[in-house]
Design a protein around this motif. Structure first.
Motif: not given
Length: 154
Positions: A2-8, A95-102
């Protein structure tokens, strides 16, 4: 799990950490992150079924999944470990994309040569990929998993 969405606030803190480590970073808010996740799966795990992608890779309402599970659960071939670090070497040109999955945070970096296996290791669940989705490098932050590298043009 279970997880919660990351806050702003958590997303902003993660963005500041990225800027401190890599310099010029632009957060992408105009497109849903999920669209990029689906494009990533299409490019780097093209034989994976949508049901497997939903089960293993895409975030769901109450469960945290990681894109790199496509590699971790061997749903797609890739280069792993030290071989992945060697293949990634001095990052990617252009140019690249960076995705922080968490944090479910997607950014662009104008020059992907700022990345190295050493500086990306300071982040857990970071996925770097070229703008044309031809190469990706993933540092999971989980012992025994990754890093992973894949060239979709192989």
């Amino acid at each position: 799990m279970f997880h919660k969405k990351a806050t702003e606030k958590e997303k902003t803190a993660a963005l500041e950490k990225l800027k401190k480590e890599f310099g010029e970073i632009k957060r992408l808010d105009e497109s849903p992150v999920r669209e990029y996740m689906l494009k990533w799966l299409s490019a780097f795990a093209p034989d994976m079924t949508y049901s497997d992608a939903k089960a293993y890779c895409l975030p769901r309402l109450m469960y945290k999944n990681y894109l790199w599970n496509a590699f971790g659960f061997e749903k797609a071939e890739c280069v792993m470990g030290e071989d992945a670090e060697s293949a990634f070497g001095g990052g990617f040109s252009g140019e690249c994309f960076v995705l922080l999955n968490d944090e479910n945070l997607l950014c662009t970096v104008p020059d992907g040569t700022v990345f190295s296996p050493e500086n990306t290791a300071r982040f857990a669940n970071i996925i770097i990929f070229t703008k044309n989705f031809s190469k990706t490098y993933v540092h999971t932050g989980k012992e025994g998993f990754g890093p992973y590298y894949k060239d979709s043009e192989e």
